[in-house]
Design an enzyme around this catalytic site. Structure first.
Site, short mmCIF file in Angstrom:
data_model
loop_
_atom_site.label_atom_id
_atom_site.label_comp_id
_atom_site.label_asym_id
_atom_site.label_seq_id
_atom_site.Cartn_x
_atom_site.Cartn_y
_atom_site.Cartn_z
CG HIS A 198 -6.01 1.19 -0.61
ND1 HIS A 198 -6.10 1.60 0.70
CD2 HIS A 198 -6.13 -0.15 -0.58
CE1 HIS A 198 -6.27 0.54 1.47
NE2 HIS A 198 -6.29 -0.53 0.72
CG ASN A 225 -7.48 8.95 2.18
OD1 ASN A 225 -8.62 8.54 2.38
ND2 ASN A 225 -6.44 8.15 2.11
CG HIS A 227 -1.76 -1.24 1.33
ND1 HIS A 227 -1.26 -2.47 1.73
CD2 HIS A 227 -3.07 -1.44 1.06
CE1 HIS A 227 -2.23 -3.36 1.70
NE2 HIS A 227 -3.34 -2.77 1.30
CG ASP A 245 -31.28 -14.74 29.84
OD1 ASP A 245 -32.40 -14.18 29.97
OD2 ASP A 245 -30.27 -14.41 30.48
NE ARG A 255 -28.40 -17.28 35.29
CZ ARG A 255 -29.52 -17.86 35.73
NH1 ARG A 255 -29.74 -19.14 35.50
NH2 ARG A 255 -30.42 -17.15 36.38
CG LEU A 274 -8.87 -1.29 8.38
CD1 LEU A 274 -9.68 -0.89 7.14
CD2 LEU A 274 -7.62 -0.43 8.49
CG HIS A 321 -28.65 -14.25 26.35
ND1 HIS A 321 -29.42 -13.67 25.36
CD2 HIS A 321 -28.30 -13.24 27.20
CE1 HIS A 321 -29.54 -12.36 25.61
NE2 HIS A 321 -28.86 -12.09 26.71
N GLY A 326 -3.86 -3.86 11.43
CA GLY A 326 -4.21 -4.39 10.11
C GLY A 326 -5.71 -4.58 10.05
CG HIS A 369 -3.81 -0.01 4.78
ND1 HIS A 369 -4.83 0.17 5.69
CD2 HIS A 369 -3.75 1.13 4.05
CE1 HIS A 369 -5.35 1.38 5.51
NE2 HIS A 369 -4.72 1.98 4.53
CG ASP A 393 -11.44 7.66 4.89
OD1 ASP A 393 -11.86 8.67 5.48
OD2 ASP A 393 -10.68 7.71 3.91
CB ILE A 438 -9.28 7.35 -1.16
CG1 ILE A 438 -9.37 8.48 -2.19
CG2 ILE A 438 -8.88 6.05 -1.85
CD1 ILE A 438 -10.27 8.21 -3.39
CD GLU A 463 -20.43 -7.04 24.69
OE1 GLU A 463 -20.58 -6.24 23.75
OE2 GLU A 463 -21.34 -7.30 25.52
C1 LIG Z 1 -11.61 -5.01 9.70
C2 LIG Z 1 -11.06 -4.86 8.32
N1 LIG Z 1 -11.89 -4.94 7.28
C3 LIG Z 1 -11.41 -4.85 6.02
C4 LIG Z 1 -10.08 -4.70 5.80
C5 LIG Z 1 -9.54 -4.64 4.39
N2 LIG Z 1 -9.07 -3.29 4.08
C6 LIG Z 1 -7.80 -2.95 4.18
S1 LIG Z 1 -7.51 -1.34 3.84
C7 LIG Z 1 -9.14 -1.08 3.52
C8 LIG Z 1 -9.61 0.27 3.10
C9 LIG Z 1 -9.26 1.24 4.13
O1 LIG Z 1 -9.53 2.53 3.75
P1 LIG Z 1 -8.81 3.68 4.53
O2 LIG Z 1 -8.73 3.36 5.95
O3 LIG Z 1 -9.46 4.93 4.13
O4 LIG Z 1 -7.33 3.59 4.00
P2 LIG Z 1 -6.62 4.42 2.86
O5 LIG Z 1 -6.82 3.72 1.58
O6 LIG Z 1 -7.20 5.78 2.85
O7 LIG Z 1 -5.22 4.37 3.32
C10 LIG Z 1 -9.87 -2.24 3.69
C11 LIG Z 1 -11.32 -2.34 3.48
C12 LIG Z 1 -9.24 -4.65 6.93
N3 LIG Z 1 -7.92 -4.53 6.84
N4 LIG Z 1 -9.76 -4.71 8.18
MG LIG Z 2 -9.03 6.62 3.23
#
Ligand SMILES: Cc1ncc(C[n+]2csc(CCOP(=O)(O)OP(=O)(O)O)c2C)c(N)n1
Ligand SMILES: [Mg+2]
Length: 693
Positions: free
Chosen positions: A284, A208, A36, A493, A544, A139, A497, A137, A76, A178, A210, A436
């Site tokens: 990206h 950004n 990336h 429950d 429980r 996100l 649950h 990684g 990334h 994002d 994107i 959680e």
């Molecule tokens: C939980 C999760 N879902 C999906 C991904 C796959 N993924 C990696 S980067 C990305 C896009 C991220 O966009 P952004 O955070 O805006 O990064 P930019 O391209 O602007 O650096 C995705 C969907 C991931 N790494 N983690």
């Molecule tokens: Mg972005």
């Protein structure tokens, strides 16, 4: 040099350093043919400004306790971090946190980005690359983890800072994109951080517009600033990511803000400087391409044919900035700590042990033993008792629940243990709220700061937390998870649950100890195993309902738990003909079946198997002693998915487990409906003996 000339020269070296980060990132991704590039190119000045001018971090000692933490939540963009670690000449440490005289990231590591054995893997990995504060990684995990680091920082200050001794005062910075902003976990974590008023926390949002599929307008129209203001954050905005003075001003604002965390929204251009890919999703997640790399270098005024170039003066420049500042701060801290050791020897000893993941002497003193009791007590109860004894002995054992402590029994109730609250950070009872996923990521951040965290809730809701739990395992950090209401036997429950597949799926995570104790004394033994862990998370799976406390004068000692599985009961004289294997609440069921079978002259062995992972660590001889290969008649009993049990029963053995969801009804009715009664176990044992062996 005139003032003007020296400013130009310093701008020049700033620019050269930033472009070094950019070009190293582009070259590494190009060489790897994957990765990336665009985000490191855009964020280079932001990270550079922070590291070079603000971060309290000593490259020579990347683990000193009061360092500022830097988290790259948009993992990334890993080449951004690797470039910084390399240029600042961060040193590698071994698992004992000792410097080993090697750089953390060499130029060779960067040239072999994403290849086996390189210290620059695809995404930053804690433990593998020194200076990486947490694995990122997935996100959103990084920012949520950063809240745990900030909370732990406040707790450390609350306990250990004394007049004239500001031992802990570090800040936590997290870069996010994002993706992190959209993931639910960041909302949970930001909400709690705002509530707790963690003003040592600064998130920097790479705005950004994107993501992978294109413009964020496809799926995102939050007013981010308003959202964070409503969480109680201080929000500031920077319109130009290349303006170091604006960036500095924002960091100054963060430093000067009290009572609130800070979000810095930075407008950036992904793939900055790439003529065809600037501001596009194409920057990206794939290499720019050789031609685009050359054109971009031309835009930067960089030699087009140079690869992995670190121009003269760049290392020295980092050395003169973060290097010199960090060395001084670290030296000051250790000098302060020496004086602290004189003035507060006991607290200093705590800090030392904690930061080396050691326990205090006598950490297990006072743990109870429970007398036989047919009625018994719930394992969540006995665990709550153990936790309170241990927390008395281990001052840095702290944590809480996701709004469930009355159910999980995880509240510390002794002495004057207080709540961890906004503005009052000495407490040890955390209220994570109904969050959680963030709770577990926050626990990771706390563990990375070396306090010993526990997090608790209902076992079913590990589904809401798994992303963070998986990272505890991947990072090899000793978070303690306490999940109660562990089966269909929670009763009324009902199926929403009642956990079914959760046990099997947690067992499938490499490196987590999953422990489901059978009675109060096994609970105590479980804690004896868990507390000394230094590199493994543990999951305590607790009932429980009340479980009988087994008569250990009649059956084997609960200390067998340490081996994961052990022979609990054997027929009085004869060799066993059939083996009944149970965990948790089903062990008593197996014992009842064993007694009934004995009356009918059938020799059954009961194996209590609270922890598969520990059992698998025993040598073959021991495992064969417990489960002799010649005895093929086997019945495993567990109120959960039968998935995986064939490992111990063999393909012809019987597994009494759950193949459907549960049902809402009183416990006895539920157990009867799904066959968790002695008669069913007895019949299964008989069927096993009846089949040709
Ligand atoms: C939980 C999760 N879902 C999906 C991904 C796959 N993924 C990696 S980067 C990305 C896009 C991220 O966009 P952004 O955070 O805006 O990064 P930019 O391209 O602007 O650096 C995705 C969907 C991931 N790494 N983690
Ligand atoms: Mg972005």
């Amino acid at each position: 040099m005139t003032g003007h000339a020296s400013r130009l020269a310093s701008e020049d070296v700033d620019r050269r350093s930033i472009d070094t980060i950019r070009t190293l990132s582009m070259d590494a991704v190009q060489a790897a043919e994957s990765g990336h590039p665009g985000t490191p190119m855009a964020l280079a000045p932001v990270a550079y400004c922070l590291w070079q001018r603000y971060l309290r971090f000593d490259p020579a000692d990347p683990t000193w306790p009061d360092r500022d933490r830097f988290v790259l939540s948009n993992g990334h963009a890993s080449m951004l971090l690797y470039s910084l670690l390399h240029l600042a000449r961060v040193q590698a440490v071994n698992p004992k946190y000792e410097a080993i005289g090697k750089p953390s990231v060499t130029l060779d590591d960067i040239e072999t980005f994403r290849q086996l054995a390189s210290h620059c893997p695809g995404h930053p990995e804690y433990r593998w690359t020194s200076g990486v504060e947490t694995t990122t990684g997935p996100l959103g995990q990084g920012v949520a983890t950063s809240v745990g680091m900030a909370a732990a920082g406040r707790w450390l200050a609350g306990r250990y800072n004394k007049p004239d001794f500001r031992l802990f005062g570090y800040d936590v910075f997290a870069l996010m994109g994002d993706g992190c902003m959209m993931e639910g976990i960041s909302s949970e974590a930001a909400s709690l951080a705002g509530h707790l008023r963690l003003d040592n926390l600064c998130w920097i949002y790479d705005n950004n517009h994107i993501t992978i599929e294109g413009s964020t307008s496809l799926a995102f129209s939050d007013d981010v600033a308003a959202r964070f203001q409503s969480y109680g954050w201080n929000v500031t905005r920077i319109g130009d990511a290349n303006d170091l003075e604006l960036l500095s001003r924002a960091f100054d604002v963060f430093k000067a803000t009290s009572g609130r965390p800070t979000l810095i929204i930075v407008d950036t251009h992904i793939g900055y400087g790439a003529p065809h890919k600037h501001d596009t999703a194409a920057a990206h997640g794939e290499p720019l391409g050789e031609d685009e790399v050359r054109a971009t270098k031309r835009f930067y005024g960089w030699p087009e044919d140079a690869h992995f170039l670190v121009p003269e003066g760049v290392y020295d420049h980092f050395e003169a900035g973060i290097g010199r500042r960090g060395a001084r701060l670290r030296a000051d801290w250790f000098a302060l700590f020496e004086r602290y050791r004189q003035a507060h020897p006991e607290l200093a000893d705590e800090v030392y042990r904690m930061s080396h993941r050691q326990l205090p002497d006598g950490w297990d003193s006072g743990l109870p033993t429970f007398p036989p009791d047919p009625k018994g007590l719930a394992t969540r109860e006995s665990s709550g008792q153990a936790l309170n004894v241990l927390a008395r002995n281990v001052p840095w054992l702290l944590g809480g629940a996701a709004d469930l402590y009355p159910s999980t029994k995880t509240r510390l109730t002794f002495d004057s243990v207080a709540d961890f609250e906004a503005g009052s950070y000495t407490g040890r009872n955390f209220h994570f709220g109904i969050r959680e996923h963030a709770m577990c990521a926050i626990a990771n951040g706390m563990a990375l700061t070396k306090v010993r965290p526990f997090a608790s809730g209902f076992l079913i809701f590990t589904d809401y937390a798994r992303g963070a739990m998986r990272l505890s395992a991947l990072m090899e950090i000793p978070v303690i998870y306490i999940w109660t209401h562990d089966s269909i036997s929670l009763g009324e429950d009902g199926p929403t649950h009642q956990p079914i597949e959760q046990l099997a799926s947690l067992r499938a995570v490499p490196g987590i100890l999953v422990v489901r104790p059978a009675d109060a004394n096994e609970v105590i033994e479980a804690w004896r195993v868990i507390m000394p862990l230094r590199h493994e998370p543990a999951v305590l799976v607790l009932s429980r309902q009340a479980l009988p406390t087994l008569d250990r004068s009649r059956y084997a000692a609960a200390s067998g738990l340490a081996r994961g599985g052990y022979v609990l009961a054997d027929p009085p004289s004869a060799e066993p003909d059939v083996i009944l294997i149970g965990t948790g609440s089903e062990v008593a069921l197996c014992v009842a079946a064993h007694e009934a079978l004995a009356e009918d002259g059938i020799a059954a062995r009961v194996v209590s198997m609270p922890c598969w992972e520990l059992f698998e660590k025993q040598d073959q001889a021991y495992r064969d002693e417990v489960l002799p290969p010649r005895i093929r008649a086997r019945v495993a009993v567990e109120e959960g998915a039968d998935f995986g049990w064939a490992r111990y029963t063999g393909i012809d053995g019987a597994v009494l487990g759950m193949e459907t969801f549960g049902a809402s009804a009183p416990i006895q009715k539920v157990q009867a409906k799904f066959g968790f009664e002695p008669a069913h176990v007895i019949q299964a044992a008989r069927d096993q003996l009846a089949r040709p062996q």
